[in-house]
Design an enzyme around this catalytic site. Sequence first.
Site, PDB file in Angstrom:
ATOM      1  N   ASN A   8      -6.609  -1.618  11.529  1.00  0.00           N
ATOM      2  CA  ASN A   8      -6.997  -0.948  10.289  1.00  0.00           C
ATOM      3  C   ASN A   8      -8.134  -1.755   9.666  1.00  0.00           C
ATOM      4  OD1 ASN A   8      -7.210   0.173   7.767  1.00  0.00           O
ATOM      5  ND2 ASN A   8      -5.203  -0.516   7.038  1.00  0.00           N
ATOM      6  N   TRP A   9      -9.339  -1.209   9.735  1.00  0.00           N
ATOM      7  CA  TRP A   9     -10.511  -1.960   9.246  1.00  0.00           C
ATOM      8  C   TRP A   9     -10.631  -1.914   7.719  1.00  0.00           C
ATOM      9  CZ3 TRP A   9     -15.032  -0.346  13.057  1.00  0.00           C
ATOM     10  CH2 TRP A   9     -14.752  -0.841  14.333  1.00  0.00           C
ATOM     11  N   LYS A  10      -9.813  -1.092   7.075  1.00  0.00           N
ATOM     12  CA  LYS A  10      -9.886  -0.945   5.609  1.00  0.00           C
ATOM     13  C   LYS A  10     -11.324  -0.617   5.200  1.00  0.00           C
ATOM     14  CE  LYS A  10      -5.867  -3.874   5.304  1.00  0.00           C
ATOM     15  NZ  LYS A  10      -5.087  -4.847   4.543  1.00  0.00           N
ATOM     16  N   HIS A  93      -0.233   3.647   3.384  1.00  0.00           N
ATOM     17  CA  HIS A  93      -0.436   2.194   3.400  1.00  0.00           C
ATOM     18  C   HIS A  93      -0.174   1.650   1.989  1.00  0.00           C
ATOM     19  CE1 HIS A  93      -2.400  -1.706   3.605  1.00  0.00           C
ATOM     20  NE2 HIS A  93      -2.250  -1.630   4.919  1.00  0.00           N
ATOM     21  N   GLU A 163       5.722  -2.657   7.130  1.00  0.00           N
ATOM     22  CA  GLU A 163       4.749  -3.616   6.619  1.00  0.00           C
ATOM     23  C   GLU A 163       5.250  -4.189   5.295  1.00  0.00           C
ATOM     24  OE1 GLU A 163       0.539  -3.174   8.155  1.00  0.00           O
ATOM     25  OE2 GLU A 163       0.696  -1.896   6.406  1.00  0.00           O
ATOM     26  N   SER A 213      -0.066  -9.920   8.705  1.00  0.00           N
ATOM     27  CA  SER A 213      -0.548 -11.191   9.260  1.00  0.00           C
ATOM     28  C   SER A 213      -0.303 -11.317  10.772  1.00  0.00           C
ATOM     29  CB  SER A 213       0.093 -12.367   8.521  1.00  0.00           C
ATOM     30  OG  SER A 213      -0.132 -12.258   7.131  1.00  0.00           O
ATOM     31  N   GLY A 234      -4.505  -5.915  10.309  1.00  0.00           N
ATOM     32  CA  GLY A 234      -5.532  -5.831   9.279  1.00  0.00           C
ATOM     33  C   GLY A 234      -6.668  -6.797   9.560  1.00  0.00           C
TER      34      GLY A 234
END
Length: 253
Positions: A8-10, A93, A163, A213, A234
């Site tokens: 997930n590149w955000k 998310h 998460e 993480s 992430g």
Amino acid sequence: MKKIIIANWKMNPDTSARAVALARECEQEIASAKGLDVVLAPPYPFLREVASVLTVSSLGAQDVFWEESGAYTGEVSVRQLKDAGVEYVIIGHSERRIVSGETDDMVRKKIQAVLEGSMTAILCVGERERSGGEIPAFVGAQVRSALGGIKKTLLKNLIIAYEPVWAISTTSGANGSCTPDMMFRARLAIEKVVADIYDQQIAKTVRIIYGGSVSPENIATIFSAGHMDGALVGSAGLNAEKFGMIVRNASGV
Ligand code: PEP
């Protein structure tokens, strides 16, 4: 069950040229990895260009809107994502729930729209504070709410990502990392809710993955001791070398 690693590149990187370069680098890094699915989820504006360079991995989006079309300024539909080459959609998310005020009901509508559109939905659930005893109840309630009214036949395209918000690298700080035991307990709680709503067999077909993480060092333990079917990555997903190591280490488990 085939394992899956999702990056997930955000809201990164800042230009489409950088997004394409990162996608190419990730593809090179994971070229030798076998037996697992890999998904890259860039921001909306870069979807099409990133799609054009993917050969090993699939394309993911970070959100979606539940209506098909109409006066919904700023929203993007399932069909529009499909048209851009998207196969996987991250929904609920914690950053959307917290920063953008996404409710359980909105999450449920999005899950329904994505599954009915024959795409794969990645439902994110997880408690905000680190407090071991309450994990199962909180996470279970989030899953139950997100699956309300969803037909059993659609569940084959569902992935649930546990998460814990406190274990995500950008928010965790001093809170430390989620132990494999906590992951496993969350997994069992999720499975139980899915089995309660549907049945045991369906519960076994839903991939349950972990996010928070994730690194090249902990991925093997997440799979073995945490009993997870994959990982949502992430920060490490923005570093092709690290992401490649995660995928390669994962494919050996
Ligand atoms: C996330 O935000 O979904 C996430 C897992 O981030 P990170 O890997 O950086 O903890």
